[in-house]
Scaffold this motif. Structure first.
Motif, PDB file in Angstrom:
ATOM      1  N   PHE A  95       0.817  -1.785  -0.102  1.00 34.51           N
ATOM      2  CA  PHE A  95       0.004   0.056  -0.133  1.00 34.51           C
ATOM      3  C   PHE A  95       0.937   1.081   0.037  1.00 34.51           C
ATOM      4  O   PHE A  95       0.634   2.157  -0.553  1.00 34.51           O
ATOM      5  N   ALA A  96       1.349   1.565   0.978  1.00 36.84           N
ATOM      6  CA  ALA A  96       2.452   2.275   0.964  1.00 36.84           C
ATOM      7  C   ALA A  96       3.504   2.436  -0.522  1.00 36.84           C
ATOM      8  O   ALA A  96       3.438   4.033  -0.373  1.00 36.84           O
ATOM      9  N   VAL A  97       3.873   1.500  -1.083  1.00 37.76           N
ATOM     10  CA  VAL A  97       4.853   1.723  -2.583  1.00 37.76           C
ATOM     11  C   VAL A  97       3.592   2.212  -3.499  1.00 37.76           C
ATOM     12  O   VAL A  97       3.796   3.961  -4.041  1.00 37.76           O
ATOM     13  N   LEU A  98       2.259   1.901  -3.387  1.00 34.25           N
ATOM     14  CA  LEU A  98       1.213   2.233  -4.689  1.00 34.25           C
ATOM     15  C   LEU A  98       1.048   3.479  -4.562  1.00 34.25           C
ATOM     16  O   LEU A  98       0.921   4.557  -4.716  1.00 34.25           O
ATOM     17  N   LEU A  99       0.970   4.221  -2.592  1.00 37.17           N
ATOM     18  CA  LEU A  99       1.104   5.627  -2.791  1.00 37.17           C
ATOM     19  C   LEU A  99       1.765   6.201  -3.131  1.00 37.17           C
ATOM     20  O   LEU A  99       2.014   7.698  -3.792  1.00 37.17           O
ATOM     21  N   ASP A 100       3.232   5.820  -2.986  1.00 33.55           N
ATOM     22  CA  ASP A 100       4.218   6.640  -3.194  1.00 33.55           C
ATOM     23  C   ASP A 100       4.239   6.429  -4.842  1.00 33.55           C
ATOM     24  O   ASP A 100       4.605   7.495  -5.844  1.00 33.55           O
ATOM     25  N   VAL A 101       3.652   5.858  -5.514  1.00 34.48           N
ATOM     26  CA  VAL A 101       3.623   5.665  -7.553  1.00 34.48           C
ATOM     27  C   VAL A 101       2.391   6.451  -8.019  1.00 34.48           C
ATOM     28  O   VAL A 101       2.523   7.398  -8.273  1.00 34.48           O
ATOM     29  N   LEU A 102       1.292   6.894  -7.216  1.00 35.62           N
ATOM     30  CA  LEU A 102       0.435   7.285  -7.433  1.00 35.62           C
ATOM     31  C   LEU A 102       0.913   9.162  -7.260  1.00 35.62           C
ATOM     32  O   LEU A 102       0.051  10.010  -7.751  1.00 35.62           O
ATOM     33  N   TYR A 103       1.218   9.378  -5.702  1.00 37.00           N
ATOM     34  CA  TYR A 103       1.346  10.364  -5.553  1.00 37.00           C
ATOM     35  C   TYR A 103       3.247  10.984  -5.761  1.00 37.00           C
ATOM     36  O   TYR A 103       3.589  12.617  -5.258  1.00 37.00           O
ATOM     37  N   GLY A 104       3.811   9.708  -6.250  1.00 34.56           N
ATOM     38  CA  GLY A 104       4.648  10.798  -6.876  1.00 34.56           C
ATOM     39  C   GLY A 104       5.247  11.564  -8.114  1.00 34.56           C
ATOM     40  O   GLY A 104       4.713  11.936  -8.918  1.00 34.56           O
ATOM     41  N   ASP A 105       6.718  12.257  -7.891  1.00 31.04           N
ATOM     42  CA  ASP A 105       6.645  12.737  -9.020  1.00 31.04           C
ATOM     43  C   ASP A 105       6.727  12.369 -10.840  1.00 31.04           C
ATOM     44  O   ASP A 105       6.355  12.879 -11.761  1.00 31.04           O
ATOM     45  N   GLU A 106       6.742  11.819 -10.434  1.00 30.79           N
ATOM     46  CA  GLU A 106       6.647  10.599 -12.399  1.00 30.79           C
ATOM     47  C   GLU A 106       5.594  11.023 -12.764  1.00 30.79           C
ATOM     48  O   GLU A 106       5.560  10.367 -14.037  1.00 30.79           O
ATOM     49  N   SER A 107       4.608  10.073 -12.089  1.00 25.86           N
ATOM     50  CA  SER A 107       2.777   9.560 -12.925  1.00 25.86           C
ATOM     51  C   SER A 107       3.285   8.147 -13.307  1.00 25.86           C
ATOM     52  O   SER A 107       2.821   8.767 -14.347  1.00 25.86           O
ATOM     53  N   ASP A 108       3.973   7.591 -13.104  1.00 21.72           N
ATOM     54  CA  ASP A 108       4.325   6.734 -14.183  1.00 21.72           C
ATOM     55  C   ASP A 108       3.665   5.137 -13.925  1.00 21.72           C
ATOM     56  O   ASP A 108       3.714   4.513 -12.810  1.00 21.72           O
ATOM     57  N   PHE A 109       2.273   5.860 -13.797  1.00 19.06           N
ATOM     58  CA  PHE A 109       0.236   4.062 -14.314  1.00 19.06           C
ATOM     59  C   PHE A 109      -0.225   4.550 -14.845  1.00 19.06           C
ATOM     60  O   PHE A 109      -0.251   5.471 -15.393  1.00 19.06           O
ATOM     61  N   ASP A 110      -0.843   3.489 -15.023  1.00 20.90           N
ATOM     62  CA  ASP A 110      -1.653   3.338 -16.121  1.00 20.90           C
ATOM     63  C   ASP A 110      -2.965   3.058 -15.392  1.00 20.90           C
ATOM     64  O   ASP A 110      -3.861   4.235 -15.240  1.00 20.90           O
ATOM     65  N   ALA A 111      -3.398   2.092 -14.341  1.00 18.11           N
ATOM     66  CA  ALA A 111      -4.563   2.552 -13.848  1.00 18.11           C
ATOM     67  C   ALA A 111      -4.189   1.831 -12.082  1.00 18.11           C
ATOM     68  O   ALA A 111      -3.170   1.761 -12.247  1.00 18.11           O
TER      69      ALA A 111
END
Length: 561
Positions: A89-105
């Protein structure tokens, strides 16, 4: 409304059997093949990009995990290269709120914290384009000027009925645009040890372990330290960087806020003695006298001013929607802080004053990078002070004896477990006294049935929840930048499966664009959602109508330019 209408076991068995037959090709039927277009491949649009759906680990949230897997299967049947990737969960939050915004869904949820009964969080904070940059709560990157206008207008509107009309209209736009797909809401099914504690209240959207628990719960024996179980880790004690409900359940017992929202959904002066609305955009707050931080230093109006300005100056995106209306902060006397707003902000008391924690200026003003600060000591002025914290293991707090409002326990231990099964075993053995979050449906059934009497000491409680879990999409990248694709996606979600099978009926149904759920009755627009039917064939029709095609290999292609 389907909240809490649990289906009987025979219906669940029939649904499960139907799913099994479908998976095995039962009944002589097979999944219809994707249509192959008669247009040459080279004249078609680009192949729909590969999609990765991030989700919770199964031990953190089995329903979100399962729904991500099932949506991926539906996408694959449509000729889309799709995969599901569970993560911490913490990693997912880092992905969603991080500077890179590298995610699809992704699949995730917004908890129904009590202050979120006001619609501003779910309308403005998570959907306004101003919050769509990396770090903001609009992780779907949704942008619509017409919606923004309504989201802004409802904040300025001080007449309740007129404001509701604006909120309802904003919900209609979200339902039409489908920036996200709400999968389900789950009921707060939680339990505690009734032989050791009494006067425990399950607050809708909050659950048993809430900021009022220490003031209501009463020990029935000489056990005066409460043990609370969680199967989700806490890895951040910094109020400026913590984004999860799991962290804030503890931080708001360490740090004070000027206002608290009562179990009766009323704003209550807390660190504030009172407030005065001088004008629609000018609010004077009188600080409670005699408060001290855990290190003995007094809490002053300087600390209040410093805290709010720190959140503003550090651009703490998680709270930006609530601090944005503030134009300036003044100290008018030794006990009064004046907030001057750029324009009227209807939920200023219930949102802004009820959410920003008061930090000790004498500590934080000397920190070079406050957002990155480890905050190992976590000095606040709240009812509990930090004794020790070991990430992945436990958080131990003790009663702050100089607190202005007496609490009924001497402290609590927030214990981290690797899985829900570990939590259930600890409950059964009496090693923990309360859960911090909802039980998984299977464990709710076990405790309710209590076949061998092993749960005699537990009290099972329930409450509605205004939060929701959803499938988020990055609208800044294809195919989610295409509205028709999002509408088609809405027909790939089996909302009844989520509620009736995965949740055993303990919750409420989702729908595309649904952002204020039915449990929040006053603000919920009953005309939404618009797209809430599982119908893969309809999804294909929508895609065909929008110009999508299938090539000779059965791969879905974007509309030709």
């Amino acid at each position: 409304m389907r909240m809490m209408k649990r289906k009987s076991s025979w219906l669940s068995l029939l649904l499960a059997a139907a799913l099994l037959l479908s998976a095995c090709g039962g009944g002589g039927t097979s999944e219809p093949a994707t249509p192959v277009s008669d247009i040459p491949d080279e004249e078609m649009g680009d192949v729909v990009p590969s999609i990765t759906i991030y989700s919770s680990l199964p031990e953190d949230n089995m329903v979100n995990y399962e729904m991500a897997q099932e949506v991926v299967e539906e996408l694959q049947k449509l000729g889309v290269d799709a995969t599901a990737q569970p993560m911490d969960f913490a990693v997912l939050l880092d992905v969603l709120y991080g500077d890179e915004s590298d995610f699809d869904a992704y699949t995730i949820g917004w908890s129904g914290r009590i202050e979120r009964l006001d619609p501003d969080m779910f309308i403005h904070s998570i959907n306004h384009s101003a919050n769509a940059e990396p770090g903001g709560n609009n992780t779907n990157r949704y942008r619509n000027p017409a919606f923004d206008e309504l989201a802004d207008a409802q904040r300025r509107e001080m007449d309740l009925d007129a404001r509701r009309e604006l909120v309802w209209e904003a919900q209609k736009i979200l339902a039409e645009d489908v920036p996200k797909i709400t999968l389900y809401s789950r009921a707060n099914m939680q339990t505690y040890n009734k032989e050791l504690f009494e006067d425990v209240i399950n607050i809708p959207g909050e659950g048993l372990f809430n900021e009022w628990t220490p003031f209501s719960i009463k020990p029935k024996t000489d056990k005066t330290v409460l043990t609370v179980a969680s199967n989700v880790n806490i890895d951040d004690m910094n109020p400026l960087s913590s984004r999860s409900v799991y962290g804030w359940r503890n931080l708001r017992l360490i740090y004070d806020k000027l206002v608290r929202i009562s179990p009766d959904i009323e704003p209550v002066p807390w660190a504030a003695e009172s407030w005065d609305i001088v004008e629609d955009n000018i609010i004077d707050v009188v600080l409670r006298e005699g408060m001290t931080f855990h290190d003995g230093e007094p809490v002053t109006v300087e600390d209040v001013k410093f805290s709010y300005e720190l959140f503003i100056n550090e651009n703490v995106e998680y709270f930006a929607s609530f601090t944005e209306p503030i134009e300036s902060i003044e100290i008018t006397d030794e006990n009064t802080v004046r907030f001057i707003l750029e324009e009227p902000y209807a939920p200023f008391i219930t949102n802004t004053l009820a959410q920003i924690p008061i930090l000790p200026k004498h500590i934080w003003e000397n920190i070079d990078n406050p957002v990155q600060y480890g905050n190992e000591d976590a000095i606040g002025s709240g009812p509990f002070k930090l004794d020790r914290f070991q990430t992945g293991e436990e958080l131990v707090l003790s009663k702050f004896d100089d607190y202005f409002e007496p609490v009924h326990i001497d402290g609590y231990i927030f214990q981290i477990f690797a899985s829900p099964e570990g939590v259930l075993t600890a409950l059964e053995l009496g090693n923990v006294d309360m859960v911090s979050y909802d039980l998984v449906p299977a464990h709710t059934e076990q405790i309710a049935n209590n076949a061998d009497g092993q749960y005699d000491h537990l009290e099972l409680t329930e409450a509605d929840d205004i939060g929701f879990f959803y499938l988020g999409m990055n609208l800044d990248r294809a195919p989610f930048s295409n509205k028709d694709f999002r509408i088609a996606m809405a027909h790939l979600v089996d909302y009844d499966l989520a509620l009736d099978v995965h949740l055993n009926g303990y919750g409420a149904r989702g729908g595309a664009g649904l952002t204020i759920v039915e449990a929040n009755e006053f603000w919920h627009n009953p005309e939404v959602p618009i797209y809430d039917t599982y119908d893969p064939e309809m999804a294909k029709e929508i895609l065909i109508e929008a110009g999508f095609t299938w090539d000779s290999e059965g791969k879905l292609r974007m509309p030709a330019q």
